[in-house]
Design an enzyme around this catalytic site. Structure first.
Site, PDB file in Angstrom:
ATOM      1  NE  ARG A 102       2.369  34.187 -34.211  1.00  0.00           N
ATOM      2  CZ  ARG A 102       3.420  34.333 -34.997  1.00  0.00           C
ATOM      3  NH1 ARG A 102       3.432  36.024 -35.345  1.00  0.00           N
ATOM      4  NH2 ARG A 102       4.455  33.545 -34.971  1.00  0.00           N
ATOM      5  CE1 TYR A 128     -12.818  50.766 -22.730  1.00  0.00           C
ATOM      6  CE2 TYR A 128     -11.475  50.107 -22.939  1.00  0.00           C
ATOM      7  CZ  TYR A 128     -12.464  49.984 -22.564  1.00  0.00           C
ATOM      8  OH  TYR A 128     -11.953  48.449 -22.061  1.00  0.00           O
ATOM      9  CG  ASP A 162     -15.220  51.814 -31.296  1.00  0.00           C
ATOM     10  OD1 ASP A 162     -16.458  50.477 -31.231  1.00  0.00           O
ATOM     11  OD2 ASP A 162     -14.865  51.609 -30.285  1.00  0.00           O
ATOM     12  CE  LYS A 179     -17.550  45.761 -24.169  1.00  0.00           C
ATOM     13  NZ  LYS A 179     -16.101  45.616 -24.661  1.00  0.00           N
TER      14      LYS A 179
END
Length: 397
Positions: A58, A111, A185, A210
Site C-alpha cells: 500500500r 467527467y 486532467d 484509457k
C-alpha cells in the site's frame, strides 16, 4: 542509464527499468502484500523514514514504482503516484490539497464522476467548488479568492472537446497566489500529445485505464507532480484517506502498455482526423467537435499546446434523441460502450451514461446536449470505421 534526455519512445520503453537477479528483460511482477525486514531495527528505521526500502504494497511496490517512474519521466514531473483508478488518483490528489473551508475552482465541463466528487462529495466536508467556464479567463479572475487552493480542469474537456489554455490559466492563478495548485486532467491527450507541467501546471492526473494502458484490460490512475506533493499524496492521501492502491499485476500491464504509447497515439489521431473530416461533410451531422478541424472553436489553442489533435470526437446529429439512439444501435464494427483509448472504436451517449450525474440544468450549463455523441476512435482501418458510420448515417440524411 539516465533516459530523461532521450526521445519520447526511448523514455516510454526504458524509463524506470532496474536490474533483477534473473536478468529478465521484462520487470518481474512483485505480487506480494508485505516485505521482509532483515531485522527489527531495519523495520523501525523504514517506518521512521530513516531508511529507504519497501514495507507494504500500500506504501510502495517495485512493479508499481516502475509504472510510476515511466509516467513521471514522460510527463516531465519529479515524481508520480499510481492509483487503483482514475477517480482514485483524482480524489487522492484533491484530498491531499484541501481542508474544510477551502475552495476549488473548476471548469463547468468535467467527467461526470469528477463533477459528482466536487459538487456532491467534497462539499459534504466543507470544501466548496466554484464551477465556471475557464475558456474565458475573466471568469477565473472573478472566482479567485483567498480561500482558493486548487484550480482544476480537463483539456480537451470531456465530452464537449472544449479546449482550455493551460499556460494562461496557470499564469493567472499563480499571479493571484503562487501557492494555488493548478491541476490538469490529461487523460484525453496523454503526455505524448500534451504536457501540462511544461505549460505551467503544478499537477497532472490521468485515468490510466484509457490511452496510457491502451488495451481496455486495466483500471488505473496516476498523479504526477513535484516530489513533496506526491509524497503527501502517497503517505496521506492514498495511505490514509482513499486507500486506492494499484495492484502489482495491473501496474505491470500499465507499464507494458506504455511501451507503445506513441505509436498508438499517432494511429488514434490519424484515424480520428479522417473520421472527423467525414462527419464534417456528412449531411446527417449538424456539429463536429474535434480540435483538428479548422472550424472548431479551440483549434488555435489546441495547435499551440498539443502535438496532435487527439483521438476523441464529439458530434451532434440532425435527428432527435430516439433517432440518434436507433442509428447508433445499428453500428456493427464500432462498439456502444463507455471508456476510451482502447484499440476498439467506442461510442457513447454522455447525457445518459458518463455524465448522468449532471442534472438537466447542469448539462445545459456544461454544453452537453441531449443529442451529443462521444466517439473514442480506435485503431481499426479508418476506411472500415467510416463505412460503419456511413451505413447508419446515410438513412438519416
Amino acid at each position: 542509464m539516465n533516459v530523461k534526455n532521450k526521445g519520447f519512445a526511448t523514455r516510454q520503453i526504458h524509463a524506470g527499468k532496474t536490474e533483477n537477479s534473473a536478468g529478465a528483460l521484462c520487470a518481474p511482477i512483485y505480487q506480494t502484500s508485505t516485505f521482509a525486514f532483515s531485522s527489527v531495527e531495519q523495520g523501525g528505521a523504514r517506518f521512521a523514514g530513516a531508511e529507504q526500502g519497501y514495507i507494504y504494497s500500500r506504501l510502495g511496490n517495485p512493479t508499481t514504482n516502475l509504472a510510476e517512474a515511466k509516467l513521471a519521466v514522460l510527463e516531465g514531473g519529479e515524481d508520480a503516484l499510481a492509483a487503483a483508478s482514475g477517480m482514485g488518483a483524482i480524489s487522492t490528489a484533491l484530498w491531499s490539497s484541501v481542508a474544510a473551508g477551502d475552495e476549488i475552482i473548476a471548469d463547468e465541463t468535467l467527467y461526470g464522476c469528477t463533477y459528482s466528487l466536487l459538487e456532491h462529495g467534497l462539499s459534504r466536508f466543507g470544501v466548496r467548488t466554484v464551477f465556471t467556464d475557464l475558456s474565458d479567463i475573466e471568469n477565473l479572475k472573478k472566482a479567485l479568492s483567498e480561500k482558493t487552493r486548487v484550480v482544476y480542469f480537463e483539456t480537451p474537456c470531456n465530452p464537449t472537446m472544449k479546449v482550455l489554455d493551460i499556460a494562461l490559466i496557470a499564469k493567472t492563478a499563480h499571479d493571484f497566489h503562487p501557492g494555488i495548485r493548478v491541476m490538469v486532467d490529461n487523460t484525453f491527450c496523454t503526455p505524448y500529445l500534451q504536457q501540462p507541467l511544461a505549460l505551467g501546471a503544478d499537477t497532472v492526473v490521468h485515468s490510466a485505464t484509457k490511452y496510457l494502458n491502451g488495451h481496455g484490460d486495466v483500471i488505473a490512475g496516476v498523479i504526477v507532480g513535484d516530489k513533496e506533493f506526491i509524497n503527501r499524496c502517497r503517505t496521506f492521501g492514498l495511505k490514509d484517506l482513499t486507500g486506492a492502491v494499484l495492484s502489482p499485476f495491473d501496474a505491470f500491464l500499465l507499464a507494458r502498455g506504455l511501451k507503445t504509447l506513441d505509436i498508438r497515439m499517432e494511429r488514434h489521431c490519424a484515424n480520428a482526423r479522417k473520421l472527423a473530416e467525414f462527419f464534417e461533410a456528412h449531411p446527417a451531422v449538424s456539429k463536429v467537435c474535434y480540435p483538428g478541424l479548422a472550424s472548431f472553436e479551440g483549434h488555435e489553442i489546441a495547435a499551440r499546446q498539443m502535438r496532435l489533435p487527439g483521438g476523441m470526437i464529439s458530434l451532434e446529429l440532425n435527428a432527435d434523441r430516439a433517432a440518434t439512439a436507433a442509428a447508433l444501435n445499428k453500428l456493427e464494427l464500432c462498439t456502444v460502450a463507455v471508456s476510451l483509448g482502447d484499440a476498439e472504436t467506442l461510442v457513447e451517449h454522455p447525457a445518459t451514461m458518463t455524465h448522468s450525474t449532471y442534472s438537466a440544468g447542469e448539462l445545459k450549463a456544461a454544453g452537453i446536449s441531449e443529442g451529443l455523441v462521444r466517439i473514442s476512435v480506435g485503431l481499426e482501418d479508418p476506411e472500415d470505421i467510416i463505412a460503419d458510420f456511413k451505413a447508419v448515417l446515410d438513412p438519416l440524411a
